[in-house]
Design a protein around this motif. Structure first.
Motif, PDB file in Angstrom:
ATOM      1  N   ASP A  14       0.855  -1.173   0.000  1.00 22.93           N
ATOM      2  CA  ASP A  14       0.000   0.000   0.000  1.00 22.93           C
ATOM      3  C   ASP A  14       0.895   1.228   0.000  1.00 22.93           C
ATOM      4  O   ASP A  14       0.807   2.095   0.871  1.00 22.93           O
ATOM      5  CB  ASP A  14      -0.906  -0.016   1.238  1.00 22.93           C
ATOM      6  CG  ASP A  14      -2.045   0.990   1.143  1.00 22.93           C
ATOM      7  OD1 ASP A  14      -2.206   1.592   0.071  1.00 22.93           O
ATOM      8  OD2 ASP A  14      -2.750   1.165   2.140  1.00 22.93           O
ATOM      9  N   ARG A  16       1.257   3.915  -1.899  1.00 21.28           N
ATOM     10  CA  ARG A  16       0.699   5.263  -2.049  1.00 21.28           C
ATOM     11  C   ARG A  16       0.173   5.784  -0.705  1.00 21.28           C
ATOM     12  O   ARG A  16       0.472   6.901  -0.301  1.00 21.28           O
ATOM     13  CB  ARG A  16      -0.422   5.238  -3.099  1.00 21.28           C
ATOM     14  CG  ARG A  16      -0.993   6.614  -3.408  1.00 21.28           C
ATOM     15  CD  ARG A  16      -2.160   6.526  -4.396  1.00 21.28           C
ATOM     16  NE  ARG A  16      -2.560   7.847  -4.801  1.00 21.28           N
ATOM     17  CZ  ARG A  16      -2.137   8.469  -5.899  1.00 21.28           C
ATOM     18  NH1 ARG A  16      -1.257   7.857  -6.699  1.00 21.28           N
ATOM     19  NH2 ARG A  16      -2.526   9.687  -6.191  1.00 21.28           N
ATOM     20  N   ASN A  17      -0.608   4.953  -0.028  1.00 19.90           N
ATOM     21  CA  ASN A  17      -1.168   5.359   1.253  1.00 19.90           C
ATOM     22  C   ASN A  17      -0.070   5.583   2.290  1.00 19.90           C
ATOM     23  O   ASN A  17      -0.140   6.519   3.095  1.00 19.90           O
ATOM     24  CB  ASN A  17      -2.148   4.308   1.759  1.00 19.90           C
ATOM     25  CG  ASN A  17      -2.691   4.655   3.126  1.00 19.90           C
ATOM     26  OD1 ASN A  17      -3.436   5.611   3.289  1.00 19.90           O
ATOM     27  ND2 ASN A  17      -2.291   3.885   4.122  1.00 19.90           N
ATOM     28  N   GLU A  20       1.481   8.947   1.672  1.00 20.07           N
ATOM     29  CA  GLU A  20       0.568  10.015   2.047  1.00 20.07           C
ATOM     30  C   GLU A  20       0.503  10.171   3.560  1.00 20.07           C
ATOM     31  O   GLU A  20       0.490  11.287   4.087  1.00 20.07           O
ATOM     32  CB  GLU A  20      -0.827   9.752   1.464  1.00 20.07           C
ATOM     33  CG  GLU A  20      -0.890   9.935  -0.040  1.00 20.07           C
ATOM     34  CD  GLU A  20      -2.252   9.608  -0.615  1.00 20.07           C
ATOM     35  OE1 GLU A  20      -3.071   8.979   0.091  1.00 20.07           O
ATOM     36  OE2 GLU A  20      -2.506   9.988  -1.778  1.00 20.07           O
ATOM     37  N   PRO A  51       8.658   6.244  -4.351  1.00 22.59           N
ATOM     38  CA  PRO A  51       7.497   7.090  -4.628  1.00 22.59           C
ATOM     39  C   PRO A  51       7.250   7.365  -6.101  1.00 22.59           C
ATOM     40  O   PRO A  51       6.123   7.706  -6.483  1.00 22.59           O
ATOM     41  CB  PRO A  51       7.828   8.398  -3.887  1.00 22.59           C
ATOM     42  CG  PRO A  51       9.296   8.394  -3.727  1.00 22.59           C
ATOM     43  CD  PRO A  51       9.654   6.954  -3.527  1.00 22.59           C
ATOM     44  N   LYS A  53       6.785   5.546  -8.426  1.00 20.57           N
ATOM     45  CA  LYS A  53       5.759   4.683  -9.009  1.00 20.57           C
ATOM     46  C   LYS A  53       4.390   5.371  -8.961  1.00 20.57           C
ATOM     47  O   LYS A  53       3.489   5.016  -9.716  1.00 20.57           O
ATOM     48  CB  LYS A  53       5.697   3.355  -8.247  1.00 20.57           C
ATOM     49  CG  LYS A  53       6.983   2.548  -8.285  1.00 20.57           C
ATOM     50  CD  LYS A  53       6.891   1.316  -7.397  1.00 20.57           C
ATOM     51  CE  LYS A  53       8.195   0.538  -7.383  1.00 20.57           C
ATOM     52  NZ  LYS A  53       8.141  -0.639  -6.478  1.00 20.57           N
ATOM     53  N   HIS A  54       4.245   6.325  -8.047  1.00 22.17           N
ATOM     54  CA  HIS A  54       2.957   7.004  -7.855  1.00 22.17           C
ATOM     55  C   HIS A  54       3.041   8.521  -7.990  1.00 22.17           C
ATOM     56  O   HIS A  54       2.077   9.155  -8.431  1.00 22.17           O
ATOM     57  CB  HIS A  54       2.395   6.666  -6.469  1.00 22.17           C
ATOM     58  CG  HIS A  54       2.087   5.228  -6.266  1.00 22.17           C
ATOM     59  ND1 HIS A  54       0.979   4.611  -6.820  1.00 22.17           N
ATOM     60  CD2 HIS A  54       2.760   4.253  -5.588  1.00 22.17           C
ATOM     61  CE1 HIS A  54       0.964   3.334  -6.472  1.00 22.17           C
ATOM     62  NE2 HIS A  54       2.028   3.089  -5.724  1.00 22.17           N
ATOM     63  N   PHE A  55       4.174   9.115  -7.595  1.00 19.06           N
ATOM     64  CA  PHE A  55       4.274  10.565  -7.543  1.00 19.06           C
ATOM     65  C   PHE A  55       5.551  11.035  -8.244  1.00 19.06           C
ATOM     66  O   PHE A  55       6.644  10.567  -7.931  1.00 19.06           O
ATOM     67  CB  PHE A  55       4.293  11.044  -6.088  1.00 19.06           C
ATOM     68  CG  PHE A  55       3.129  10.552  -5.275  1.00 19.06           C
ATOM     69  CD1 PHE A  55       1.846  11.033  -5.503  1.00 19.06           C
ATOM     70  CD2 PHE A  55       3.319   9.591  -4.283  1.00 19.06           C
ATOM     71  CE1 PHE A  55       0.775  10.564  -4.759  1.00 19.06           C
ATOM     72  CE2 PHE A  55       2.252   9.127  -3.534  1.00 19.06           C
ATOM     73  CZ  PHE A  55       0.968   9.611  -3.770  1.00 19.06           C
ATOM     74  N   LEU A  61       2.825  14.545  -4.580  1.00 16.86           N
ATOM     75  CA  LEU A  61       2.367  13.907  -3.343  1.00 16.86           C
ATOM     76  C   LEU A  61       1.455  14.856  -2.561  1.00 16.86           C
ATOM     77  O   LEU A  61       0.379  14.464  -2.093  1.00 16.86           O
ATOM     78  CB  LEU A  61       3.577  13.500  -2.499  1.00 16.86           C
ATOM     79  CG  LEU A  61       3.321  12.963  -1.081  1.00 16.86           C
ATOM     80  CD1 LEU A  61       2.364  11.773  -1.099  1.00 16.86           C
ATOM     81  CD2 LEU A  61       4.641  12.581  -0.422  1.00 16.86           C
ATOM     82  N   SER A  64      -1.982  15.216  -4.186  1.00 15.24           N
ATOM     83  CA  SER A  64      -2.868  14.100  -3.886  1.00 15.24           C
ATOM     84  C   SER A  64      -3.548  14.300  -2.543  1.00 15.24           C
ATOM     85  O   SER A  64      -4.745  14.044  -2.384  1.00 15.24           O
ATOM     86  CB  SER A  64      -2.071  12.793  -3.894  1.00 15.24           C
ATOM     87  OG  SER A  64      -2.898  11.692  -3.573  1.00 15.24           O
TER      88      SER A  64
END
Length: 213
Positions: A14, A16-17, A20, A51, A53-55, A61, A64
């Protein structure tokens, strides 16, 4: 409103979470400009390359999280305005909810309003802000039907609530008026005063130039 936390502390499923959550904690400690993406990675317990991979970067970040801030505001303001069918009471409830959001979700508030995110680059934030506006403007128009007058009213109520929120955060209020409950009440009373002022002004305008001002 909080980002879900994995109880095991293993974030790779998880990611991304986890990032965050780490960023929220860092913002709470240092403000929205006080940390790097690498620090968020260390706080999340992942590699500094993870990060991407998502941001794309730290602002992505934060964007989001700002979007989550807008979504949480929309939820809270919808609940606040649902407590009454009287539009003046609805706007007063919105003003109080604004102050409450800023106090209870300070990290999200700071990210949403103080991080300096470029809405041209992050167009989803502009859309989220417009959605809040679209949600509240009909309530203001139920007080003053003229669209421009209603928009003016909504902006002034929002600005007052925003200023009071910052005063509370920065300990700028007199003793006895520096509690969350007191500031919520102040925001609601200010909303009522602005509504009275706007409706009186609109009434004079509708009466025509011959009426004494």
């Amino acid at each position: 409103m909080t980002v879900n936390r994995r109880p095991t502390g293993k974030h790779h499923g998880d990611l991304r979470n986890a990032l965050e959550q780490a960023a929220l904690a860092l913002v709470a400690e240092r403000g929205p400009h006080g940390f790097t993406l690498a620090e968020a990675c260390r706080r999340a317990g992942v590699s500094v390359s993870a990060p991407y991979k998502h941001f794309a970067d730290r602002d992505a970040l934060l964007a989001s999280l700002a979007l989550k801030g807008y979504e949480e505001q929309q939820r809270r303001y919808r609940a606040a305005t649902a407590t009454s069918t009287d539009p003046a009471e609805q706007l007063a409830a919105y003003a109080a909810a604004y102050v409450r959001f800023a106090a209870q979700e300070r990290a999200l508030f700071d990210i949403t309003f103080l991080a300096g995110l470029d809405k041209g680059r992050h167009e989803e934030l502009a859309r989220a802000g417009a959605a809040l506006h679209d949600q509240l403007l009909p309530v203001a128009r139920a007080v003053v039907p003229d669209r421009e007058a209603a928009l003016d009213l909504l902006i002034r109520i929002s600005a007052a609530a925003h200023g009071l929120s910052l005063f509370l955060q920065q300990n700028m209020l007199p003793r006895g008026r520096d509690t969350l409950a007191a500031v919520e009440d102040q925001a609601a009373r200010t909303a009522y005063a602005l509504i009275d002022q706007q409706t009186q002004t609109s009434g004079r305008r509708r009466a025509g130039p011959g009426r004494q001002r």
